[in-house]
Design a protein around this motif. Structure first.
Motif, PDB file in Angstrom:
ATOM      1  N   HIS A 114       0.839  -1.198   0.000  1.00  0.00           N
ATOM      2  CA  HIS A 114       0.000   0.000   0.000  1.00  0.00           C
ATOM      3  C   HIS A 114       0.877   1.252   0.000  1.00  0.00           C
ATOM      4  N   GLU A 115       1.975   1.213   0.741  1.00  0.00           N
ATOM      5  CA  GLU A 115       2.921   2.323   0.727  1.00  0.00           C
ATOM      6  C   GLU A 115       3.420   2.568  -0.691  1.00  0.00           C
ATOM      7  N   LYS A 116       3.699   1.497  -1.405  1.00  0.00           N
ATOM      8  CA  LYS A 116       4.221   1.626  -2.766  1.00  0.00           C
ATOM      9  C   LYS A 116       3.166   2.173  -3.723  1.00  0.00           C
ATOM     10  N   ILE A 117       1.911   1.829  -3.510  1.00  0.00           N
ATOM     11  CA  ILE A 117       0.841   2.425  -4.321  1.00  0.00           C
ATOM     12  C   ILE A 117       0.861   3.946  -4.163  1.00  0.00           C
ATOM     13  N   HIS A 118       1.044   4.405  -2.940  1.00  0.00           N
ATOM     14  CA  HIS A 118       0.987   5.846  -2.701  1.00  0.00           C
ATOM     15  C   HIS A 118       2.275   6.564  -3.082  1.00  0.00           C
ATOM     16  N   ILE A 119       3.345   5.840  -3.289  1.00  0.00           N
ATOM     17  CA  ILE A 119       4.508   6.459  -3.933  1.00  0.00           C
ATOM     18  C   ILE A 119       4.095   6.968  -5.303  1.00  0.00           C
ATOM     19  N   GLU A 120       3.318   6.165  -6.002  1.00  0.00           N
ATOM     20  CA  GLU A 120       2.843   6.575  -7.314  1.00  0.00           C
ATOM     21  C   GLU A 120       1.787   7.677  -7.198  1.00  0.00           C
ATOM     22  N   THR A 121       0.833   7.501  -6.284  1.00  0.00           N
ATOM     23  CA  THR A 121      -0.212   8.512  -6.109  1.00  0.00           C
ATOM     24  C   THR A 121       0.388   9.878  -5.771  1.00  0.00           C
ATOM     25  N   SER A 122       1.314   9.895  -4.822  1.00  0.00           N
ATOM     26  CA  SER A 122       1.901  11.167  -4.400  1.00  0.00           C
ATOM     27  C   SER A 122       2.741  11.780  -5.505  1.00  0.00           C
ATOM     28  N   SER A 123       3.418  10.950  -6.301  1.00  0.00           N
ATOM     29  CA  SER A 123       4.214  11.508  -7.389  1.00  0.00           C
ATOM     30  C   SER A 123       3.328  12.196  -8.417  1.00  0.00           C
ATOM     31  N   VAL A 124       2.143  11.649  -8.666  1.00  0.00           N
ATOM     32  CA  VAL A 124       1.210  12.303  -9.590  1.00  0.00           C
ATOM     33  C   VAL A 124       0.758  13.637  -9.023  1.00  0.00           C
ATOM     34  N   LEU A 125       0.429  13.654  -7.741  1.00  0.00           N
ATOM     35  CA  LEU A 125      -0.074  14.883  -7.126  1.00  0.00           C
ATOM     36  C   LEU A 125       1.005  15.957  -7.036  1.00  0.00           C
ATOM     37  N   ILE A 126       2.219  15.561  -6.690  1.00  0.00           N
ATOM     38  CA  ILE A 126       3.304  16.547  -6.641  1.00  0.00           C
ATOM     39  C   ILE A 126       3.550  17.114  -8.033  1.00  0.00           C
ATOM     40  N   ARG A 127       3.397  16.286  -9.035  1.00  0.00           N
ATOM     41  CA  ARG A 127       3.570  16.756 -10.414  1.00  0.00           C
ATOM     42  C   ARG A 127       2.515  17.788 -10.796  1.00  0.00           C
ATOM     43  N   GLN A 128       1.386  17.791 -10.094  1.00  0.00           N
ATOM     44  CA  GLN A 128       0.322  18.749 -10.364  1.00  0.00           C
ATOM     45  C   GLN A 128       0.488  20.054  -9.581  1.00  0.00           C
ATOM     46  N   MET A 129       1.409  20.072  -8.633  1.00  0.00           N
ATOM     47  CA  MET A 129       1.610  21.274  -7.825  1.00  0.00           C
ATOM     48  C   MET A 129       2.166  22.418  -8.666  1.00  0.00           C
TER      49      MET A 129
END
Length: 811
Positions: free
Chosen positions: A165-180
């Motif tokens: 689950h941590e690894k799933i959110h590595i991807e989720t957070s990378s997408v969101l940071i890319r939107q910042m």
């Protein structure tokens, strides 16, 4: 300056291969856990300051502070459920950061947690929470005996669930940071983008022929790696001969769609897709950068931000690379000639200026002419705006991918799930042979995943497989035409009941293959991920078509209508254009709870709970609970009913209890309950069958039910939940009476000990689950006070014999 204060371990920029759960050691598990915790935290060092943690990069998602803490929260909650952890770290945090957002539409209104009025904790406290969780898990791994293999029934499965689950959110957070906004991020040390090109521009993307065959996919139950519930099961299809593009569609190819007005021509888009395009005012993919001030999609106080500004074409926004505390980190690779964008020469590799010519000469876009600089667009990557890498695959959502295919020609489409499994090639081998059949376990996987690069890469950077296809794994996820649904044989895991099942609603698209940011088992050959069709992930697509005369390829679509709380029923569109060579295979949602969202089930529940004024079942059950509470000397302050239906029992309990929470998964039931709370009356135009002995009073064929006059309706709160989360407070009475209709009963009773007060009781009413079935789990925390038969009635007034068990916490 990188934000080193968010690190509770080491700084890390790459992932690691997953574990073989038949042979791993405790030291392997500890290293795997530490690496995932490190990598997730390291992403957040790219935020410029603490203020950025409290901004919403996407108006439909939460601020970044939530995602930083969320994975640690889930770790604790799953380990508590599995019994591997017996004391919580911080219940307030484990409630606040437990549940995220999966909005129903692109135009949802921001809730209070997104919009800024919610008070998130300070960053220092949140970092300390992660540190405490890390230390607890370290010790737990060291102290808990390990028995191999680790299977879905093992308590160690909860550890692996937390890591993955941590690894799933590595991807989720990378997408969101890319939107910042670019001004809120900085390139962290050792962050390395892929080269923009291999030196040869990809001007052609030929279609490769795949001979028809029978294909079977799905993860075997005994495969020795961690798997999510949605991966298990098996499906077999006969797939006719088809063609698919050698590469994922590149930025160069997609540019022609943009230049030829693809975003202005509604004929290319589905109705849902065009509505999204208009709402977002999209002119190009979300991570493309132009000069026209396009709508960004950020939320709350940065909702007016635009990524598309002229200064991005004249200014470098990355900061100097620096060392990071004492972790022995050298400056990141950056550009090989000192540029900030990580490209070999810091310039664009050119662009096509020709026009689309359909699929002539066996290609998806023909040959593009010219190699001139294309200044109109740049690309936002994680922490920089760079020259457009035209040979990278384009990042789009499902709507954009499908519109592009329609623009290419009436016979073009995306792959189906079955076809995707066919283009994987023959080199993988038989899954029964173990982990060697999965490319994520290969020592040299020849794919862009696990953050080898901090970005996409040229589509020809890695070699083709034996069928000639590139990037079947990694680089970008691939959207396919199928709806997201469980495979035949699907079962929810009791530790994560709602991991996937709420998404089996015909509104989530399916993505396969993983991306550059996928780590662990996320890039497995078995990975299946569902997202709303308007969501942006690191996802692209490749073009496919069925050959004339070959028959039609099967595409799975969910045909179960799903009722949305507050929105009602939306019709499913199970059609595909005749020209694309697909045959819809309608399948019921494998979330069995969705099947209760019908008018017939609502009418039956109203009859059951309010027939004869609700004086039979609802009043009798409430009176039974109050009687038992009085008998055992329990307080009568607050109660929760898990399985409240349309609220009949809850309204009766509210005559005695000052606060009552009604919980159900069924939106249609809850809509009726909430209407009754607001108005005191609920009318439903569908009459109950004339054979129904307990039907409510009717008027002109309309069901009408009323709340008893002596009920204080403001004592009730209704919540839609798919299992028991932390946000249910401790109460004096827990009534659990819907185990017989839920998909995963164990998921509901495992947490009961945390929501009942020391002096309270739990009452379980069930035809299927008595003390013998419940004792294995409940006896760990509860004493059984009594068991007795309890007579229920169905909606036709016929008696049903159930068992009532009464439980009290062990002191």
């Amino acid at each position: 300056m990188a934000m080193t204060k968010v690190l509770t371990g080491k700084y890390r920029t790459t992932g690691m291969a997953p574990l073989d759960l038949s042979s791993c050691s405790k030291s392997d598990i500890l290293e795997y856990f530490e690496a995932s915790f490190d990598l997730n935290e390291s992403l957040f060092t790219g935020l410029k300051d603490e203020d950025a943690f409290y901004k919403c990069p996407d108006r439909l998602r939460l601020p970044l502070i939530f995602y930083y803490a969320h994975t640690a929260t889930v770790f604790v909650n799953k380990l508590m459920l599995a019994g591997m952890m017996t004391e919580r770290v911080n219940l307030d945090f484990e409630t606040m950061f437990e549940t995220g957002v999966d909005e129903m539409s692109w135009d949802d209104t921001e809730n209070y947690r997104m919009g800024g009025s919610f008070q998130w904790p300070p960053l220092e406290e949140t970092v300390e929470f992660r540190r405490l969780v890390r230390n607890r898990i370290r010790q737990l791994i060291k102290d808990t005996p390990l028995q191999l293999p680790i299977t879905q029934d093992s308590p160690w499965w909860a550890v692996m669930m937390g890591v993955e689950h941590e690894k799933i959110h590595i991807e989720t957070s990378s997408v969101l940071i890319r939107q910042m906004p670019i001004t809120m991020v900085t390139t962290p040390p050792k962050w390395k983008y892929a080269p923009e090109s291999t030196g040869t521009s990809i001007n052609k993307n030929p279609l490769l022929r795949v001979e028809g065959a029978e294909v079977t996919f799905g993860k075997p139950e005994d495969f020795p790696s961690y798997g999510w519930c949605v991966e298990y099961g098996q499906r077999t299809f006969n797939v006719p001969t088809f063609e698919a593009s050698k590469f994922k569609v590149t930025n160069r190819e997609f540019l022609q769609f943009v230049k030829e007005g693809g975003y202005e021509n509604s004929s290319y888009w589905t109705t849902e897709g065009w509505n999204w395009r208009c709402f977002r005012q999209a002119r190009h993919p979300a991570f493309w950068v132009c000069t026209k001030g396009c709508k960004s999609g950020c939320g709350a106080v940065i909702s007016s931000h635009s990524h598309c500004l002229p200064e991005y074409f004249t200014t470098t926004y990355s900061e100097p690379n620096i060392n990071i505390n004492d972790n022995d980190i050298s400056p990141p690779n950056g550009g090989q000639n000192g540029t900030s964008n990580g490209h070999q020469n810091g310039t664009s590799n050119g662009h096509p200026n020709g026009t689309s010519n359909g699929h002539q000469n066996g290609t998806t876009n023909g040959e593009q002419k010219g190699n001139e600089c294309q200044p109109e667009f740049k690309l936002r990557v994680m922490f920089d705006v760079i020259e457009m890498p035209w040979d990278w695959p384009t990042v789009v959502n499902y709507h954009e991918a499908r519109a592009f295919c329609a623009w290419k020609g009436p016979e073009f489409r995306m792959l189906t799930e079955a076809e995707f499994n066919m283009i994987q090639g023959g080199a993988l081998g038989d899954p029964s042979k173990g982990v060697t059949s999965d490319p994520v376990f290969h020592k040299d996987p020849q794919a862009n995943f696990r953050l080898t690069f901090g970005s996409s890469s040229p589509v020809d950077l890695y070699p083709a497989n034996d069928l000639g296809f590139h990037d079947v794994y990694g680089n970008l996820w691939e959207w396919v035409e199928d709806h997201f649904n469980g495979l035949p044989g699907y079962k929810q895991h009791h530790l994560y009941d709602d991991y996937a099942s709420p998404c089996f609603d015909a509104r989530h698209g399916l993505m396969l293959g993983g991306s550059w940011a996928s780590d662990g088992t996320y890039n497995s050959r078995f990975s299946r991920m569902g997202f709303r069709r308007h969501f942006y992930q690191h996802a692209g697509f490749r073009v496919a078509r069925t050959l004339p005369g070959a028959g039609k390829s099967p595409v799975v679509m969910v045909n179960t209508d799903v009722y949305i709380l507050g929105a009602g029923m939306e019709e499913n569109d199970l059609t595909v254009p005749e020209t694309v060579g697909l045959e819809v295979v309608p399948m019921a949602s494998t979330n069995k709870q969705f099947h209760h969202e019908t008018e017939e089930f609502l009418a039956a529940m109203l009859a059951l709970q309010y027939g004869d004024g609700g004086q039979n079942d609802s009043k009798a059950l409430a009176d039974f609970c109050v009687e038992k509470a009085n008998h055992y000397g329990c307080p009568l302050q607050n109660a929760v009913q898990l399985g409240c239906g349309t609220g009949g029992v809850g309204y009766q309990l509210a005559k005695t209890y000052k606060e009552v929470i009604g919980v159900d998964y069924c939106a249609r039931y809850l809509d009726a309950a909430i209407t009754l709370q607001k108005t005191g009356e609920f009318r439903w135009p569908t009459p109950v069958s004339e054979n129904d002995a307990k039907k409510p009073r009717t008027e002109n064929g309309t069901i009408t039910v009323n709340i008893p006059a002596d009920v204080q309706r403001d004592r009730l709160t209704f919540k839609q939940m798919t299992w028991v989360p932390n946000e249910i407070p401790k109460v004096d009475l827990v009534l659990l009476d819907f185990l017989d209709r839920v998909s995963n009963p164990k998921a509901w009773w495992l947490r009961l000990w945390e929501i009942v007060t020391d002096n309270g009781i739990v009452v379980v009413i069930s035809q299927k689950f008595g003390k013998d079935e419940l004792s294995a789990d409940l006896n760990k925390k509860f004493d059984l006070l009594e068991e007795q038969e309890y007579q229920l009635q169905n909606s036709q007034g016929q008696p049903k014999v159930a068992m009532a068990t009464i439980w009290k916490l062990k002191l």
